[in-house]
Design an enzyme around this catalytic site. Structure first.
Site, PDB file in Angstrom:
ATOM      1  N   HIS A 198      -4.912 -10.192  14.168  1.00 65.01           N
ATOM      2  CA  HIS A 198      -3.467 -10.179  14.364  1.00 65.01           C
ATOM      3  C   HIS A 198      -3.179  -9.862  15.818  1.00 65.01           C
ATOM      4  O   HIS A 198      -4.068  -9.931  16.655  1.00 65.01           O
ATOM      5  CB  HIS A 198      -2.771  -9.192  13.429  1.00 65.01           C
ATOM      6  CG  HIS A 198      -3.651  -8.094  12.929  1.00 65.01           C
ATOM      7  ND1 HIS A 198      -4.208  -8.090  11.686  1.00 65.01           N
ATOM      8  CD2 HIS A 198      -4.076  -6.963  13.529  1.00 65.01           C
ATOM      9  CE1 HIS A 198      -4.949  -7.009  11.532  1.00 65.01           C
ATOM     10  NE2 HIS A 198      -4.880  -6.311  12.620  1.00 65.01           N
ATOM     11  N   ASP A 208      -2.066  -4.135   3.601  1.00 65.14           N
ATOM     12  CA  ASP A 208      -2.096  -4.261   5.065  1.00 65.14           C
ATOM     13  C   ASP A 208      -2.934  -5.450   5.539  1.00 65.14           C
ATOM     14  O   ASP A 208      -3.892  -5.861   4.870  1.00 65.14           O
ATOM     15  CB  ASP A 208      -2.650  -2.970   5.681  1.00 65.14           C
ATOM     16  CG  ASP A 208      -1.645  -1.831   5.613  1.00 65.14           C
ATOM     17  OD1 ASP A 208      -0.463  -2.095   5.318  1.00 65.14           O
ATOM     18  OD2 ASP A 208      -2.029  -0.673   5.852  1.00 65.14           O
ATOM     19  N   TYR A 255       1.537  -4.128  13.473  1.00 62.81           N
ATOM     20  CA  TYR A 255       0.448  -3.367  12.847  1.00 62.81           C
ATOM     21  C   TYR A 255      -0.414  -2.689  13.906  1.00 62.81           C
ATOM     22  O   TYR A 255      -0.762  -3.294  14.923  1.00 62.81           O
ATOM     23  CB  TYR A 255      -0.403  -4.295  11.983  1.00 62.81           C
ATOM     24  CG  TYR A 255      -1.329  -3.563  11.055  1.00 62.81           C
ATOM     25  CD1 TYR A 255      -0.838  -2.613  10.171  1.00 62.81           C
ATOM     26  CD2 TYR A 255      -2.695  -3.809  11.062  1.00 62.81           C
ATOM     27  CE1 TYR A 255      -1.687  -1.938   9.310  1.00 62.81           C
ATOM     28  CE2 TYR A 255      -3.549  -3.147  10.202  1.00 62.81           C
ATOM     29  CZ  TYR A 255      -3.043  -2.203   9.330  1.00 62.81           C
ATOM     30  OH  TYR A 255      -3.885  -1.524   8.484  1.00 62.81           O
ATOM     31  N   GLU A 298      -9.549  -3.743   5.253  1.00 60.97           N
ATOM     32  CA  GLU A 298      -9.299  -2.750   4.205  1.00 60.97           C
ATOM     33  C   GLU A 298      -8.179  -3.232   3.280  1.00 60.97           C
ATOM     34  O   GLU A 298      -8.266  -3.102   2.060  1.00 60.97           O
ATOM     35  CB  GLU A 298      -8.916  -1.415   4.857  1.00 60.97           C
ATOM     36  CG  GLU A 298      -9.362  -0.182   4.099  1.00 60.97           C
ATOM     37  CD  GLU A 298     -10.859   0.012   4.111  1.00 60.97           C
ATOM     38  OE1 GLU A 298     -11.375   0.481   3.071  1.00 60.97           O
ATOM     39  OE2 GLU A 298     -11.508  -0.292   5.127  1.00 60.97           O
ATOM     40  N   ASP A 335      -5.545  -6.305   7.248  1.00 59.96           N
ATOM     41  CA  ASP A 335      -6.860  -6.086   7.836  1.00 59.96           C
ATOM     42  C   ASP A 335      -7.911  -6.118   6.728  1.00 59.96           C
ATOM     43  O   ASP A 335      -7.599  -6.387   5.575  1.00 59.96           O
ATOM     44  CB  ASP A 335      -6.898  -4.756   8.612  1.00 59.96           C
ATOM     45  CG  ASP A 335      -6.501  -3.554   7.761  1.00 59.96           C
ATOM     46  OD1 ASP A 335      -6.403  -3.702   6.524  1.00 59.96           O
ATOM     47  OD2 ASP A 335      -6.307  -2.459   8.314  1.00 59.96           O
ATOM     48  N   ARG A 393      -3.500  -1.260  13.791  1.00 60.82           N
ATOM     49  CA  ARG A 393      -4.970  -1.298  13.815  1.00 60.82           C
ATOM     50  C   ARG A 393      -5.401  -2.697  14.235  1.00 60.82           C
ATOM     51  O   ARG A 393      -5.439  -3.620  13.435  1.00 60.82           O
ATOM     52  CB  ARG A 393      -5.542  -0.936  12.441  1.00 60.82           C
ATOM     53  CG  ARG A 393      -5.360   0.522  12.105  1.00 60.82           C
ATOM     54  CD  ARG A 393      -6.088   0.941  10.842  1.00 60.82           C
ATOM     55  NE  ARG A 393      -5.872   2.371  10.589  1.00 60.82           N
ATOM     56  CZ  ARG A 393      -4.882   2.855   9.852  1.00 60.82           C
ATOM     57  NH1 ARG A 393      -4.013   2.022   9.301  1.00 60.82           N
ATOM     58  NH2 ARG A 393      -4.742   4.148   9.660  1.00 60.82           N
ATOM     59  N   GLU A 413       0.810  -1.218   0.000  1.00 57.42           N
ATOM     60  CA  GLU A 413       0.000   0.000   0.000  1.00 57.42           C
ATOM     61  C   GLU A 413       0.844   1.269   0.000  1.00 57.42           C
ATOM     62  O   GLU A 413       0.562   2.225  -0.697  1.00 57.42           O
ATOM     63  CB  GLU A 413      -0.928   0.019   1.229  1.00 57.42           C
ATOM     64  CG  GLU A 413      -2.122  -0.893   1.121  1.00 57.42           C
ATOM     65  CD  GLU A 413      -3.036  -0.732   2.320  1.00 57.42           C
ATOM     66  OE1 GLU A 413      -3.344   0.419   2.694  1.00 57.42           O
ATOM     67  OE2 GLU A 413      -3.452  -1.765   2.890  1.00 57.42           O
TER      68      GLU A 413
END
Length: 697
Positions: free
Chosen positions: A355, A95, A310, A99, A97, A312, A22
């Site tokens: 995660h 990433d 990460y 998204e 997640d 989030r 990303e």
């Protein structure tokens, strides 16, 4: 005789694997980790999205989203297609997640990749070992995660693009509504209503200083004749004091216990945001921005490395490898009895556990060892994360506690004390007063009262929400998810539904109007339990237990009825202009106070013929110390931080973060300003550092 000509084969350049991430910031780092057989490119976030100009949801076709390539990304998409065509294999490493999974799915669509192939790579930290290990175990794109992201995107689009136009027609342009932001706004407004309705009640406390031998300690009044007694008035206090015949008290009870205090859990997104706000004074967006920098990588000796996992996440799980590394580090630094190696962390029921918790990617990179590579904010946040993680892997602190009852003539005082027996995690994470010791006492001992201090108090209303407490409340109620908190808080401020005063949220008149309409016509949207249940169903889509279109449909059918009712019955609200009390200096007509997108401002009543406007400023009653002509007024920076400046700007450029007090320094004649000091007080100081006055609470 024919000559034999030998043809030399052309050297062909071996094909490389293409990796798409990303962020450009981590592309170079990952390429360096993977070596010369890989080329790493960045999608710079999403490459496809719903149109901005329309709903882009096909209601007749089972709520299918209508995606288009994001404007301005054409050249990037062409470059990705070109590289994908000549690549040996394409890996999608966005990433880890929802998204990120959706971004990989959109990339696969645009690049015509096979969804049955194992081309999705996920790593929770950007370190050489983690990245290389992830590429050994690629997987398919997880369509449950993609559907969960699509469901949230479509649902938010339906709510926002349905209610917002109604608000534009009935109130004013530029307004918006959303699932999470509407709940957040209602929480702030409900809290304001509680504060306004609050009636303070008087109460008193009675603390006394006692002496045992040479040691003094404090005890608090408990009650009379074994029953707890509330002191509501000064008369109640005097009545208690009148019962005492002397200053001699008897120790009637001694209770000694050993108490354990467990270490805090490692950070989730919301707990990090809360602690960063409370301990570092970081705004939510700043916390996430700095955390992103630490995750994507910092240049330290030996190359660029991601310093944290990460950021989030709503999980508190720690990988076995990280647990083992922490245990070794703690044993080496503090001793084996400080490591709680082997203990398990239990996640909350709402945690998706996609995660790990937020932790340092390498526990041996202590804040002190890498401080020279980090800027001030990065070091502060990294230290917070590192300390919390290491503490979470340490044993409980053990306290010896003591509670005593002191009595005379039926009047009882109680005293509590504690002493650290074993500091455990407090060796690195001191989150409270460690010791409040009492002298040794036994039942039947005599102690002497030295003094008593009656104090009057009044009950306080609940505090307005800060960013940290609002996030905590949303999380406790199951509203929103880690990635939504920062944009939600930003949106309700940008729309001028709320404003920050002394770092606390206050609703604006516009916010009150919008909330009232949404509560009346769309009660489910602002219902905490309804929104939390919907969040849970969306989470179930993520684990394959719900079909996303079914969740959308069950929400939309009743919502459609509410929309029709709102269109017909919602009355247009006229926000009246207030008289400003002075005339326009351009045309002479009266000026009025208007409510705009960014708050209230002065405007000429002769609009549109006269377009004269002025900002509403607040004078502090101090003449400008620089030009001696203008008045010092409150101003706001681009980041909404309060500062003070001269109203003659730009003719006079005086500015100050601290409030001028209108006096000159008695030593050097410099400007005196009011500075905040620790503990909530204030102090008048000279800007030149030559003088300071006593602190004021």
């Amino acid at each position: 005789m024919k000559r034999l000509v030998t043809k030399t084969k052309k050297k062909t350049t071996p094909k490389k694997n293409l990796v798409i991430v990303e962020s450009p910031a981590k592309a170079k780092t990952i390429e360096k980790y993977l070596g010369r057989n890989y080329k790493v490119m960045a999608s710079v976030g999403h490459i496809r999205d719903l149109k901005k100009s329309s709903m882009s949801v096909d209601f007749e076709n089972n709520y299918q989203p209508e995606y288009i390539n994001i404007r301005g990304k054409g050249p990037l998409i062409n470059d990705l297609k070109k590289e994908a065509k000549k690549a040996k294999k394409v890996f999608l490493a966005s990433d880890p997640d929802r998204e990120g999974e959706a971004i990989s799915w959109h990339l696969a669509h645009i690049l015509n990749l096979n969804l049955e192939e194992d081309n999705r790579v996920v790593f929770n930290e950007i370190t050489k070992d983690a990245v290389k290990s992830a590429f050994k175990e690629p997987r398919r794109i997880n369509m449950d995660l993609v559907d969960a992201q699509q469901a949230r995107r479509v649902l938010d689009r339906i709510v926002g693009y349905s209610i917002s136009p109604i608000l534009w027609k009935k109130v004013k342009k530029g307004l918006s509504a959303g699932r999470v932001q509407s709940v957040a706004l209602k929480l702030i407004i409900d809290r304001e209503a509680e504060i306004n309705a609050f009636i303070p009640e008087e109460y008193w406390t009675l603390d006394s200083v006692f002496k045992k031998g040479n040691k003094q300690f404090q005890a608090s009044f408990y009650g009379v004749n074994g029953k707890k007694k509330e002191l509501k008035t000064n008369e109640d206090v005097q009545e208690v004091l009148s019962l005492l015949k002397s200053d001699d008290f008897e120790v009637t009870k001694v209770e000694k216990k050993e108490r354990r205090r467990n270490a805090p859990l490692p950070y989730t997104t919301s707990s990090l945001q809360q602690d960063a706000a409370n301990k570092l004074n970081f705004r939510t967006r700043k916390t996430m921005s700095v955390a992103q920098q630490l995750y994507e990588g910092i240049k330290i000796s030996g190359g660029v490395q991601g310093l944290i996992t990460y950021m989030r996440t709503d999980s508190t799980r720690i990988s076995p490898i990280a647990t083992n590394e922490a245990a070794s580090f703690i044993t080496e630094r503090f001793g084996a009895n400080y490591s709680k190696h082997g203990s398990k962390v239990r996640n909350s029921s709402s945690a998706q556990d996609a995660h790990e918790a937020i932790r340092p990617s390498n526990v041996h990179l202590t804040p002190e060892s890498i401080s020279k590579y980090l800027d001030k904010d990065q070091l502060k946040l990294y230290t917070l994360i590192w300390n919390r993680f290491v503490a979470s892997q340490m044993t409980a602190a053990i306290f010896d506690t003591m509670k005593v009852n002191l009595e005379q003539a039926g009047v009882r005082f109680t005293a509590n004390g504690s002493q650290v027996k074993f500091d455990g995690y407090l060796a690195i994470y001191n989150d409270s007063d460690r010791n409040k010791m009492l002298p040794d006492m036994e039942v039947g001992d005599s102690v002497k009262r030295i003094s008593s201090k009656p104090e009057q108090h009044f009950t306080q209303p609940p505090a307005r929400y800060s960013e940290a407490t609002l996030i905590k409340t949303l999380e406790e109620n199951g509203v929103g998810r880690p990635s939504t908190y920062a944009p939600t808080i930003e949106t309700i401020q940008k729309r001028y539904y709320v404003k920050l005063a002394a770092k606390r949220f206050e609703p604006t008149e516009l916010g009150e109007i919008v909330n009232k309409l949404i509560v009346e016509f769309f009660p489910d949207i602002v219902d905490v339990h309804f929104t939390a249940d919907l969040e849970t169903r969306l989470d179930d889509v993520e684990i394959g237990q719900e079909e996303w279109q079914k969740v959308i449909d069950q929400f939309y059918q009743p919502f459609k009825q509410e929309l029709g009712k709102a269109e017909e019955e919602m009355e247009k609200i006229q926000i009246k202009d207030e008289p400003a009390g002075f005339d326009c200096d351009v045309c002479g007509n009266s000026m009025v106070i208007k409510l705009g997108r960014y708050g209230k401002f002065y405007a000429c009543s002769n609009f549109p013929d006269c377009r004269n406007t002025k900002a509403i400023v607040k004078e502090i009653g101090v003449t400008c110390p620089q030009c001696q002509q203008g008045q010092v007024i409150e101003r706001k920076s681009k980041k909404n931080r309060l500062f003070y400046g001269c109203d003659r700007y730009p003719d006079c450029e005086f500015t100050s973060w601290d409030k001028p007090v209108g006096r000159s320094c008695p030593k050097c004649q410099g400007t005196l300003v009011e500075k905040k000091v620790r503990g909530g007080g204030k102090q008048v100081v000279c800007v030149n550092g030559d003088y300071e006055e006593a602190k004021v609470k």
